[in-house]
Design an enzyme around this catalytic site. Structure first.
Site, PDB file in Angstrom:
ATOM      1  N   ALA A 148       0.858  -1.182   0.000  1.00 15.83           N
ATOM      2  CA  ALA A 148       0.000   0.000   0.000  1.00 15.83           C
ATOM      3  C   ALA A 148       0.895   1.234   0.000  1.00 15.83           C
ATOM      4  CB  ALA A 148      -0.903   0.007   1.230  1.00 15.83           C
ATOM      5  N   GLU A 184       1.011   5.371   1.503  1.00 14.12           N
ATOM      6  CA  GLU A 184       0.409   6.234   2.511  1.00 14.12           C
ATOM      7  C   GLU A 184       0.072   7.636   2.014  1.00 14.12           C
ATOM      8  OE1 GLU A 184       3.541   5.001   2.452  1.00 14.12           O
ATOM      9  OE2 GLU A 184       5.006   6.476   3.115  1.00 14.12           O
ATOM     10  N   HIS A 202       1.649   6.160   9.107  1.00 11.36           N
ATOM     11  CA  HIS A 202       2.400   7.086   8.249  1.00 11.36           C
ATOM     12  C   HIS A 202       1.774   8.477   8.213  1.00 11.36           C
ATOM     13  CE1 HIS A 202       5.600   4.850   6.413  1.00 11.36           C
ATOM     14  NE2 HIS A 202       4.820   3.938   5.859  1.00 11.36           N
ATOM     15  N   HIS A 218      -0.634   0.285   9.354  1.00 15.76           N
ATOM     16  CA  HIS A 218       0.695   0.764   8.949  1.00 15.76           C
ATOM     17  C   HIS A 218       0.572   2.077   8.160  1.00 15.76           C
ATOM     18  CE1 HIS A 218       4.842  -0.058   7.116  1.00 15.76           C
ATOM     19  NE2 HIS A 218       4.350   0.847   6.294  1.00 15.76           N
ATOM     20  N   GLU A 219      -0.321   2.090   7.175  1.00 13.63           N
ATOM     21  CA  GLU A 219      -0.472   3.309   6.360  1.00 13.63           C
ATOM     22  C   GLU A 219      -1.005   4.455   7.211  1.00 13.63           C
ATOM     23  OE1 GLU A 219       1.021   2.993   3.607  1.00 13.63           O
ATOM     24  OE2 GLU A 219       1.091   0.816   3.817  1.00 13.63           O
TER      25      GLU A 219
HETATM   26 ZN   LIG Z   1       5.216   2.125   4.911  1.00 12.45          ZN
END
Ligand SMILES: [Zn+2]
Length: 838
Positions: free
Chosen positions: A257, A259, A294, A290-291
Site C-alpha cells: 500500500a 500512505e 504514516h 501501517h499506512e
Molecule cells: Zn510504509
C-alpha cells in the site's frame, strides 16, 4: 535518468521555497497518453539558478514568470531555470505517458469487463511522470488538483472534492502541505463505499468487478479503520491531520500500500475473492494500520532526505503492528511479526548488502529505493520495540508527541527525533543509537548451561556474540522463560551489558534451581537478535513445543529451529522431523503457514533430490494430519490444505479435489484454490495447456490471468519455458504483474534438467533485461528469475563473472550479490550436513 542526489537536494532546498502546486490533468485522450499542466509558485534567492524535474512523453510549453522557455532545454528529466526572481511562477504543460508498471499514472483494463482504471503513484520520484515538480521530500507545498475525465468516471484525490462544474470535471480543494511523493489520484468507474467516524469521512474504492467482494468485507475494513483511528488518537496528541480518509484498492500495485495523505492506495489483492486465512485478514488490518501510522510519521512530519527512510518505515511497521494488536480483533499481531516479518529482517541483515537501520548518508534517490528492505521495515521496528522496553512506553510516546508538535507539516531528521526522545525520557541515547541504528548486522544470543550432580543449574548464562566483520555488541533488554511440561512458564527480564566480559550475562535467578524444562532467550520477543538454545533445551523442543500454550513462545522456538537449519548448524532433516512431530498439534494459523513456507525454501534448496522427496512426503503427511484435525471451514483447515497441495506428489488426490471429489468437509475449492491445485498438477506434469486454457476461460479476472501466466511458465515443456523466458527477459507490453507471475512460475525444483540451460541464460540475459524495466519491476524480475535451486559451485562462478562486469544496474548488482550469498550459505549447509551424515 539522473537520480536526484542528496547534495543537489540540499542545495536546491536552501535556494527555493515552494508555495503551491496547481495541477490540471486531462484524462480524456487516447489509451497511451494524458495531458498535464502544472503551475508552481515558489520563492527563490533572486538571480539564482535551479531546475525542476519532469519525465514527459512530449514537453509542450514552459513559462517562467513572463518568459516562455524553449522546451528543447529539457535535459533528460531536468528543466533548467535561470534568472529567478524573489517570487516566481512556473507553468509547464506536457503530454505524459501512462504506465503498465505501477509507476506514475498506471492504466489498467479489467479483463473481467473491459473497464479502464487509472491510479497515480508518485513514490519515490515518479511525480515527474505526472507533472513537473521540485521532486524532493523537504520541498512540501499544498497541492490543488483539477481533473477532466470521461463523464461516467469517478475521480478521487488527496484533497476534498470542492466542485464539479461540468460533467467529467473534478476540482479538489487545496491539500495541507504535501511532499511531492504523496500526490495521488484515482480515476475510473470505481465502486465506492462511504462511511464516517469521529467527524472523519471514510471511503473505500475498488474496481466494479470486485464490488461484491468488497461489499462482503466492507464492515470489517471500516471497523479496523475506525478502531485504528481511535487508538492513534489515544496515543497521539495531534488528531488525524488530513481531513477525509479514503482507501482505494487498486490493480497491479507494486507495494502492499502507499500512505498518500487523504487517499491511501492498497493492492487490490486485499479484496478477497476466495476463502482466505485469518493471517491474510490480519495482514490487511496491519497494512491499514501501517499506512495510518504514516499519516503522522512520514506525512505530517516527513524525513528531510531519503537516508531517514527508516523514520517512515520502522515507525509505521512498529505502530502498525502495535495498534493492530491493541485495537483490533487480531490480538496476535506480534506473533506474526515474530514469525514472518522478523524472518525477513534477519535474512536482510545477514546479507552482504546489509546496512545500518539509519544510514549516515544515502547518495541519491535511486540508492534509497534499494534500502526498502527487511532492515528499514522490520529491524527498525524491532529496534523501536527494544527502545520502548529500554526507556518505557510513556516517555517514548511523550517524545513522539513532542516531535510531531515541533515539526508538524515540516521535515525532520534522526537527530531531531533523538533530541525529542532524550528530552522526554531523560536518557542519553547517543551510545544506544550508535550501536542500534548506525551499525549493521545482528547479534546472536546463545544460552549456556551446566547442571550439577543434584540436577540443578550450576551455570546459566546468555552469551552475546557478533559476526567477525561487524564486532558490535549491544545493550539488550530481554525476557528469559523456562518452559517445562505441566508447569506454568517462568519469565523474567534481564539486561545484557554490551561491555560484559566475553559478552556473557549470568542468569543468577536460575543458579541452584532444578534444571527442568527448556530455557528460551528473548521470550516476549523484545529484541532483535538470533537466538540459540542450549543443547539440553534444543533436545527438549519436540516434546515441549506441541504443549506450549503461548503462540509467541512457539513462534520463537520454530524460528530458532528454522534459523539453525538455515545456518547449517542443524540438518534440515531434523527440522523436518520437528515438523512431523509438532506441526499436527499447531493451532496458530500463521505459525503453521510460515513453518511450511520457510521450511520449504530449505527443503527445496538444501536437500538433494532423493532426500527432498523423502522430506516432502513427511511434510505432506504432517499437513494431512493437521488437515484431518482442523475445524471444518476454518483458517487452519485452509492453511493445511494449501500446505498439502504444495508438498504432495499424489496427483490423483489433487485432480480429485479439482473435480470436487473427496474434498474435506468445509474446504471451499474456490477460484484461488483451484489455481493452486492446477499449478501443482502442472508442475508434476499431470495437467497441461488445455487445462490451463479451460481454467482461464472460466476465470476471466485479472487474478485469473496472473495465475494462468504462472501456470504456463511452470509447464514441464521446452517450448513453454522458451516462451516464458522471452516474456521475463524482453516483454514490456505485458504489465508488471503478468511479467512477475511468469517469472514466479519458471523455476521448479522438479524441473532441474529441463531448465538447466537457463541457469547460464540468467547471467547472460539479465543485465539488458534489467535496463529494459523500471527499477521496481526490474528488481522483482531479477529476484524471481534467479536460478535459486541451482545450488552448485558453477552457479556461483557465473554470478562472480556477472558481478565483475561494470555495466550492471545498481538494483541488479545488489540482488545478485545477495542471492549468490544465499547459494553460498546453502552450499555450506549442504557440506555440513553431508559431513555430519558421513
Ligand atoms: Zn510504509
Amino acid at each position: 535518468m539522473p537520480s536526484l542526489s542528496r547534495v543537489e537536494a540540499t542545495a536546491r532546498g536552501a535556494l527555493i521555497t515552494v508555495e503551491s502546486y496547481q495541477v490540471d490533468l486531462d484524462l480524456t485522450g487516447d489509451a497511451e497518453r494524458f495531458r498535464s499542466t502544472v503551475t508552481i509558485r515558489f520563492r527563490a534567492t533572486p538571480g539564482a539558478e535551479t531546475f525542476a524535474e519532469v519525465k514527459p512523453h512530449r514537453l509542450l510549453g514552459v513559462r517562467l514568470n513572463d518568459r516562455d522557455l524553449d522546451p528543447a532545454l529539457l535535459d533528460d528529466n531536468r528543466l533548467p531555470l535561470t534568472g529567478l526572481a524573489a517570487s516566481n511562477t512556473l507553468t509547464v504543460s506536457a503530454e505524459m505517458a501512462y504506465s503498465n508498471t505501477g509507476e506514475g499514472v498506471h492504466r489498467f483494463v479489467d479483463p473481467a469487463d473491459g473497464e479502464t482504471y487509472l491510479y497515480a503513484m508518485s513514490f519515490l520520484d515518479d511525480v515527474q511522470r505526472i507533472f513537473a515538480a521540485f521532486d524532493q521530500p523537504d520541498l512540501k507545498a499544498p497541492v490543488t488538483l483539477a481533473v477532466t475525465a470521461p463523464p461516467e468516471w469517478t475521480v478521487a484525490a488527496n484533497g476534498q472534492l470542492a466542485d464539479r462544474p461540468a460533467p467529467g470535471r473534478w476540482e479538489f480543494a487545496p491539500t495541507a502541505p504535501l511532499a511531492t511523493y504523496f500526490v495521488t489520484l484515482i480515476a475510473g468507474p470505481w465502486h465506492v463505499r462511504k462511511d464516517e467516524h469521529d467527524g472523519i469521512p471514510l471511503a473505500l474504492y475498488c474496481r466494479k468487478s470486485l464490488a461484491a467482494h468488497l461489499d462482503a468485507d466492507a464492515e470489517e475494513i471500516f471497523t479496523v479503520t475506525k478502531k485504528c483511528l481511535d487508538r492513534f488518537h489515544q496515543l497521539f496528541a495531534e488528531r488525524y491531520p488530513f481531513g477525509k480518509y479514503d482507501q482505494a484498492f487498486v490493480p497491479e500495485f507494486n507495494a502492499g500500500a502507499m500512505e498518500n495523505p487523504g487517499l491511501v492506495t492498497l493492492r487490490d489483492d486485499y479484496v478477497f475473492r476466495s476463502a482466505v486465512t485469518d493471517t491474510q485478514r490480519e495482514l490487511r488490518a496491519t497494512t491499514i494500520a501501517h499506512e495510518m501510522a504514516h499519516m503522522w510519521f512520514g506525512d505530517l512530519v516527513t524525513m528531510r532526505w531519503w537516508d531517514d527512510l527508516w523514520l517512515n518505515e520502522s515507525f509505521a511497521e512498529y505502530l502498525g503492528t502495535r495498534v493492530t494488536a491493541e485495537a483490533t480483533r487480531f490480538t496476535q499481531a506480534w506473533t506474526t511479526f515474530a514469525m514472518r516479518r522478523k524472518a525477513w529482517g534477519y535474512a536482510a541483515d545477514q546479507r552482504p548488502s546489509t546496512h545500518p537501520v539509519a544510514p549516515e548518508e544515502v547518495a541519491d534517490a535511486a540508492q534509497a529505493l534499494l534500502n526498502f528492505d527487511g532492515i528499514s521495515y522490520v529491524k527498525g521496528a524491532s529496534v523501536l520495540r527494544q527502545l520502548v522496553a529500554w526507556v518505557g512506553d510513556e516517555p517514548f510516546l511523550a517524545g513522539l508527541n513532542a516531535h510531531f508538535a515541533k515539526h508538524r507539516f515540516g521535515n525532520a531528521t534522526l537527530a531531531d527525533l533523538l533530541e525529542s526522545l532524550s528530552a522526554a525520557s531523560g536518557r542519553e541515547l547517543a551510545d544506544w543509537a550508535e550501536r542500534w541504528l548506525r551499525r549493521p548486522q545482528v547479534n546472536t544470543l546463545r544460552m549456556e548451561t551446566a547442571v550439577d550432580a543434584d540436577g540443578r543449574w550450576a551455570e546459566a548464562a546468555v552469551v552475546q556474540t557478533a559476526p567477525e566483520a561487524y564486532p558490535v555488541l549491544r545493550p539488550h533488554r530481554i525476557g528469559v522463560a523456562r518452559h517445562a511440561p505441566d508447569a506454568p512458564a517462568h519469565l523474567f527480564e534481564v539486561d545484557l551489558d554490551p561491555a560484559a566480559d566475553r559478552g556473557r550475562t549470568v542468569l543468577a535467578e536460575l543458579i541452584g534451581q532444578p534444571a527442568i524444562g527448556l530455557l528460551l532467550p528473548n521470550a516476549g520477543d523484545l529484541t532483535f537478535a538470533k537466538i540459540r538454545l542450549d543443547p539440553a533445551s534444543a533436545d527438549a523442543v519436540p516434546m515441549v513445543l506441541p504443549g506450549l500454550a503461548d503462540p509467541l513462545a512457539r513462534a520463537l522456538l520454530w524460528g530458532e529451529a528454522l534459523d539453525a537449519a538455515t545456518d547449517g548448524e542443524r540438518p534440515v532433516t531434523s527440522l523436518v522431523s520437528l515438523i512431523a512431530a509438532a506441526l499436527p498439534a499447531e493451532t496458530e494459523v500463521i505459525i503453521a503457514e510460515d513453518v511450511l513456507s520457510l521450511s520449504r525454501n530449505l527443503v527445496d534448496r538444501y536437500l538433494d533430490p532423493l532426500s527432498r522427496d523423502a522430506a516432502l512426503l513427511r511434510i505432506a503427511g504432517a499437513c494431512a494430519t493437521l488437515l484431518a484435525g482442523a475445524p471444518a471451514g476454518g483458517s487452519l483447515q485452509l492453511a493445511a490444505a494449501r500446505g498439502l497441495i504444495e508438498a504432495t506428489t499424489d496427483t490423483r488426490l489433487l485432480a480429485g479435489w479439482l473435480a470436487g471429489e473427496d474434498v474435506p468437509e468445509g474446504l471451499a475449492v474456490d477460484a484461488d484454490l483451484r489455481w493452486a491445485l492446477l499449478h501443482r498438477l502442472v508442475v508434476l506434469g499431470a495437467a497441461g495447456e488445455p487445462e490451463i486454457a479451460a481454467e482461464a476461460a472460466a476465470d476471466r479476472s485479472a487474478t485469473g490471468a496472473e495465475r494462468a501466466a504462472s501456470c504456463r511458465a511452470a509447464l514441464p515443456d521446452a517450448e513453454a519455458k522458451r516462451a516464458a523466458w522471452e516474456i521475463v527477459t524482453s516483454n514490456t507490453d505485458l504489465s508488471n504483474r503478468l511479467v512477475e507471475a511468469t517469472a514466479e512460475g519458471f523455476w521448479q525444483p522438479e524441473q532441474a534438467e529441463l531448465t538447466a540451460g537457463y541457469v547460464e541464460r540468467y547471467f547472460a540475459d539479465m543485465p539488458a533485461a534489467a535496463r529494459l524495466r523500471t527499477p521496481w519491476t526490474a528488481d522483482r524480475v531479477a529476484t524471481l528469475a534467479f536460478p535459486r535451486y541451482a545450488v552448485a559451485q558453477p552457479t556461483r562462478e557465473l554470478a562472480a563473472a556477472l558481478l565483475a562486469r561494470d555495466d550492471l544496474t545498481p538494483g541488479l548488482r545488489r540482488r545478485v550479490v545477495d542471492l549468490d550469498d544465499d547459494l553460498r550459505r546453502a552450499l555450506i549447509a549442504r557440506t555440513a550436513v553431508a559431513a555430519a551424515g558421513a
